[in-house]
Design a protein around this motif. Structure first.
Motif, PDB file in Angstrom:
ATOM      1  N   SER A 313       0.842  -1.192   0.000  1.00 48.82           N
ATOM      2  CA  SER A 313       0.000   0.000   0.000  1.00 48.82           C
ATOM      3  C   SER A 313       0.877   1.242   0.000  1.00 48.82           C
ATOM      4  O   SER A 313       2.030   1.209   0.423  1.00 48.82           O
ATOM      5  CB  SER A 313      -0.931  -0.003   1.216  1.00 48.82           C
ATOM      6  OG  SER A 313      -0.213  -0.174   2.418  1.00 48.82           O
ATOM      7  N   PHE A 314       0.306   2.365  -0.458  1.00 53.16           N
ATOM      8  CA  PHE A 314       1.123   3.569  -0.603  1.00 53.16           C
ATOM      9  C   PHE A 314       0.265   4.828  -0.642  1.00 53.16           C
ATOM     10  O   PHE A 314      -0.945   4.795  -0.868  1.00 53.16           O
ATOM     11  CB  PHE A 314       1.991   3.492  -1.872  1.00 53.16           C
ATOM     12  CG  PHE A 314       1.220   3.244  -3.146  1.00 53.16           C
ATOM     13  CD1 PHE A 314       0.747   4.307  -3.905  1.00 53.16           C
ATOM     14  CD2 PHE A 314       0.972   1.953  -3.596  1.00 53.16           C
ATOM     15  CE1 PHE A 314       0.035   4.089  -5.081  1.00 53.16           C
ATOM     16  CE2 PHE A 314       0.262   1.721  -4.763  1.00 53.16           C
ATOM     17  CZ  PHE A 314      -0.208   2.790  -5.501  1.00 53.16           C
ATOM     18  N   GLN A 315       0.942   5.959  -0.410  1.00 53.35           N
ATOM     19  CA  GLN A 315       0.410   7.306  -0.580  1.00 53.35           C
ATOM     20  C   GLN A 315       1.500   8.144  -1.252  1.00 53.35           C
ATOM     21  O   GLN A 315       2.606   7.650  -1.496  1.00 53.35           O
ATOM     22  CB  GLN A 315       0.044   7.930   0.777  1.00 53.35           C
ATOM     23  CG  GLN A 315      -1.069   7.222   1.526  1.00 53.35           C
ATOM     24  CD  GLN A 315      -1.244   7.757   2.949  1.00 53.35           C
ATOM     25  OE1 GLN A 315      -0.289   8.202   3.576  1.00 53.35           O
ATOM     26  NE2 GLN A 315      -2.472   7.707   3.452  1.00 53.35           N
ATOM     27  N   PHE A 316       1.183   9.415  -1.516  1.00 49.33           N
ATOM     28  CA  PHE A 316       2.162  10.312  -2.127  1.00 49.33           C
ATOM     29  C   PHE A 316       2.336  11.553  -1.258  1.00 49.33           C
ATOM     30  O   PHE A 316       1.456  11.917  -0.474  1.00 49.33           O
ATOM     31  CB  PHE A 316       1.717  10.712  -3.537  1.00 49.33           C
ATOM     32  CG  PHE A 316       1.539   9.539  -4.457  1.00 49.33           C
ATOM     33  CD1 PHE A 316       2.634   8.914  -5.032  1.00 49.33           C
ATOM     34  CD2 PHE A 316       0.273   9.041  -4.723  1.00 49.33           C
ATOM     35  CE1 PHE A 316       2.469   7.813  -5.865  1.00 49.33           C
ATOM     36  CE2 PHE A 316       0.098   7.940  -5.549  1.00 49.33           C
ATOM     37  CZ  PHE A 316       1.202   7.326  -6.116  1.00 49.33           C
ATOM     38  N   LEU A 317       3.494  12.197  -1.419  1.00 48.00           N
ATOM     39  CA  LEU A 317       3.802  13.426  -0.702  1.00 48.00           C
ATOM     40  C   LEU A 317       4.056  14.529  -1.726  1.00 48.00           C
ATOM     41  O   LEU A 317       4.921  14.387  -2.598  1.00 48.00           O
ATOM     42  CB  LEU A 317       5.036  13.247   0.183  1.00 48.00           C
ATOM     43  CG  LEU A 317       4.960  12.112   1.211  1.00 48.00           C
ATOM     44  CD1 LEU A 317       6.296  11.960   1.932  1.00 48.00           C
ATOM     45  CD2 LEU A 317       3.837  12.350   2.213  1.00 48.00           C
ATOM     46  N   ARG A 318       3.295  15.602  -1.619  1.00 44.63           N
ATOM     47  CA  ARG A 318       3.447  16.725  -2.548  1.00 44.63           C
ATOM     48  C   ARG A 318       4.703  17.506  -2.194  1.00 44.63           C
ATOM     49  O   ARG A 318       4.915  17.899  -1.046  1.00 44.63           O
ATOM     50  CB  ARG A 318       2.225  17.628  -2.483  1.00 44.63           C
ATOM     51  CG  ARG A 318       2.147  18.680  -3.583  1.00 44.63           C
ATOM     52  CD  ARG A 318       0.829  19.438  -3.480  1.00 44.63           C
ATOM     53  NE  ARG A 318       0.612  20.288  -4.648  1.00 44.63           N
ATOM     54  CZ  ARG A 318       0.986  21.555  -4.734  1.00 44.63           C
ATOM     55  NH1 ARG A 318       1.628  22.115  -3.716  1.00 44.63           N
ATOM     56  NH2 ARG A 318       0.736  22.257  -5.815  1.00 44.63           N
ATOM     57  N   ASP A 348      -4.758  13.306   8.976  1.00 45.44           N
ATOM     58  CA  ASP A 348      -6.095  13.046   8.431  1.00 45.44           C
ATOM     59  C   ASP A 348      -6.091  11.974   7.347  1.00 45.44           C
ATOM     60  O   ASP A 348      -7.136  11.683   6.764  1.00 45.44           O
ATOM     61  CB  ASP A 348      -6.681  14.334   7.843  1.00 45.44           C
ATOM     62  CG  ASP A 348      -6.924  15.397   8.897  1.00 45.44           C
ATOM     63  OD1 ASP A 348      -7.105  15.015  10.077  1.00 45.44           O
ATOM     64  OD2 ASP A 348      -6.942  16.596   8.550  1.00 45.44           O
ATOM     65  N   ALA A 349      -4.932  11.398   7.056  1.00 44.58           N
ATOM     66  CA  ALA A 349      -4.816  10.479   5.930  1.00 44.58           C
ATOM     67  C   ALA A 349      -4.596   9.033   6.351  1.00 44.58           C
ATOM     68  O   ALA A 349      -4.359   8.168   5.512  1.00 44.58           O
ATOM     69  CB  ALA A 349      -3.669  10.924   5.014  1.00 44.58           C
ATOM     70  N   MET A 350      -4.683   8.729   7.639  1.00 45.97           N
ATOM     71  CA  MET A 350      -4.414   7.381   8.125  1.00 45.97           C
ATOM     72  C   MET A 350      -5.417   6.386   7.528  1.00 45.97           C
ATOM     73  O   MET A 350      -6.632   6.596   7.564  1.00 45.97           O
ATOM     74  CB  MET A 350      -4.516   7.334   9.645  1.00 45.97           C
ATOM     75  CG  MET A 350      -3.488   8.203  10.360  1.00 45.97           C
ATOM     76  SD  MET A 350      -1.811   7.574  10.163  1.00 45.97           S
ATOM     77  CE  MET A 350      -1.920   6.099  11.160  1.00 45.97           C
ATOM     78  N   GLY A 351      -4.900   5.307   6.951  1.00 49.08           N
ATOM     79  CA  GLY A 351      -5.745   4.256   6.406  1.00 49.08           C
ATOM     80  C   GLY A 351      -6.281   4.513   5.019  1.00 49.08           C
ATOM     81  O   GLY A 351      -6.853   3.610   4.391  1.00 49.08           O
ATOM     82  N   LEU A 352      -6.119   5.727   4.510  1.00 50.65           N
ATOM     83  CA  LEU A 352      -6.590   6.051   3.162  1.00 50.65           C
ATOM     84  C   LEU A 352      -5.421   5.848   2.196  1.00 50.65           C
ATOM     85  O   LEU A 352      -4.593   6.732   1.994  1.00 50.65           O
ATOM     86  CB  LEU A 352      -7.118   7.481   3.113  1.00 50.65           C
ATOM     87  CG  LEU A 352      -8.345   7.752   3.989  1.00 50.65           C
ATOM     88  CD1 LEU A 352      -8.704   9.231   3.992  1.00 50.65           C
ATOM     89  CD2 LEU A 352      -9.542   6.907   3.513  1.00 50.65           C
TER      90      LEU A 352
END
Length: 398
Positions: A313-318, A348-352
């Motif tokens: 799983s992953f997210q991005f950092l602007r 506010d981004a935990m789990g998303l």
């Protein structure tokens, strides 16, 4: 056999000696930090790592694994003495209050393993059936000298990657930076090791604040020096470490106008990826299509190898900023889930998260290319597909 990996050997497996009766050992020397972190690998395999359940673990702490070792879950051999708080007040008063006027004092608590740089320690790993124990002992004194590490700058302008500093004859480390993005924040890292970050104790610090650490990257997150400069400036960063004090300074040495390619790159919004394969502790700058201009829609991308659990799983950092997290509006388990990308603070981004897993035919060892479509500084689409990257292309993963 068993192998030790850690800060003393730059995480390169070092074989342990089998002493018989389930006992294995190996020797390490304390470096200039006066501590060393380590884990133990079965047969030198990072996929079969023995580690404690918490960072900076003491001798005798329970052994977890074998599994993929999580960054930061290490045993720590510390040559520094511990401290404790005592009171000069009567015992009953001390128990009732902790006010400073009662005469509380910080005093050395002693440490059976206290030592100095250069001292030698023996790591002992005992296996008895299902029982496993990790301890160590000091076996030799040193003269205070130890191999000096190398130092790197990690910063917002290099995607929190590592730029090696050069060492001067007086022990000062230097790096010249050509400023492409204006002001930026930076830290110093020993041996390009995220377990050894030197940083100030506050965000956006100036050169008046000394360095603290080395410490792990999670503890150091958010605390960095602010390099306030104009685009095109060439700034020299200086770092000097003496005993327990680290001094960081910088000054402008000249101005070099940016080329057209550099100007275009400086106008782009950069995105970095952070994910489960590093325990959400490291970010990596996305690759980009160099043919598109900063005003056009573009595709940035990365390659990812699926780990032993069969999903990542992953997210991005602007702009490589830990406080600007780009995430899906709902958890995305596979490409078919309707969603849109959002920008939020980290809390506010935990789990998303986006998840590549069973729904996409993922399996341990499979490689995917993740395409990130960006328009005017916003992520508008994230997609992925199985891929076979060339040997020259970097693949993220465990």
């Amino acid at each position: 056999g068993y192998f030790v990996v850690g800060t003393s050997n730059r995480w390169v497996p070092q074989a342990m000696y089998h002493e018989g009766a389930g006992m294995y050992s190996c020797s390490v020397r304390l470096g200039e930090n006066r501590w060393e972190d380590f884990q133990i690998l079965l047969d030198g395999d990072k996929a079969r790592c023995l580690h404690p359940a918490f960072p900076k673990a003491y001798k005798g702490a329970a052994v977890s694994g074998p599994d993929f070792g999580v960054l930061g879950l290490n045993w720590r051999i510390s040559g520094s003495e511990t401290q404790k708080c005592i009171s000069d007040a009567p015992e009953e008063e001390a128990a009732a209050s902790a006010e400073p006027e009662l005469g509380f004092r910080i005093v050395p608590a002693g440490a059976p393993d206290a030592g100095i740089s250069g001292d030698e320690y023996r790591i002992l790993f005992q296996v008895a059936g299902k029982y496993r124990t990790v301890t160590w002992e000091r076996i030799g004194g040193g003269d205070g000298s130890a191999p000096e590490g190398e130092y790197f700058v990690t910063a917002s302008w290099n995607g929190w990657d590592f730029d090696r500093m050069s060492r001067e004859s007086d022990g000062t480390w230097l790096l010249e930076v050509h400023v492409l993005y204006g002001s930026g924040q930076f830290q110093i890292v020993r041996n390009a090791d995220w377990n050894q970050v030197i940083r100030p104790t506050a965000p956006a610090a100036d050169a008046s604040m000394s360095g603290y650490g080395p410490d792990d990257c999670l503890s150091a997150r958010g605390c960095a020096w602010l390099l306030d400069a104009d685009v095109g400036d060439v700034v020299r960063i200086s770092f000097h470490r003496h005993a327990e004090q680290s001094i960081v300074s910088w000054n402008k040495v000249r101005h070099e106008p940016l080329s057209e390619a550099q100007l275009d790159a400086s106008r782009r919004t950069r995105f970095a990826v952070v994910g489960s394969w590093t325990g959400w502790m490291e970010q990596k700058l996305l690759l980009s299509d160099s043919s598109a201009t900063a005003q056009e829609s573009s595709v940035q991308y990365f390659f990812l190898k699926i780990g032993p659990e069969g999903q990542e799983s992953f997210q991005f950092l602007r702009d490589c900023d830990w406080t600007q997290v780009v995430h899906p509006s709902v958890p995305v388990h596979g490409l078919g889930v309707p969603h849109f990308a959002m920008l939020s603070p980290a809390c506010d981004a935990m789990g998303l998260v986006w998840i590549i897993g069973q729904e996409d035919g993922a399996a341990p060892g499979a490689i995917f290319q993740v395409m990130v479509h960006e328009d005017c500084g916003r992520i508008v689409k994230v997609a992925w597909a199985r891929a076979e990257p060339s040997s020259e292309q970097q693949v993220l993963g465990r």
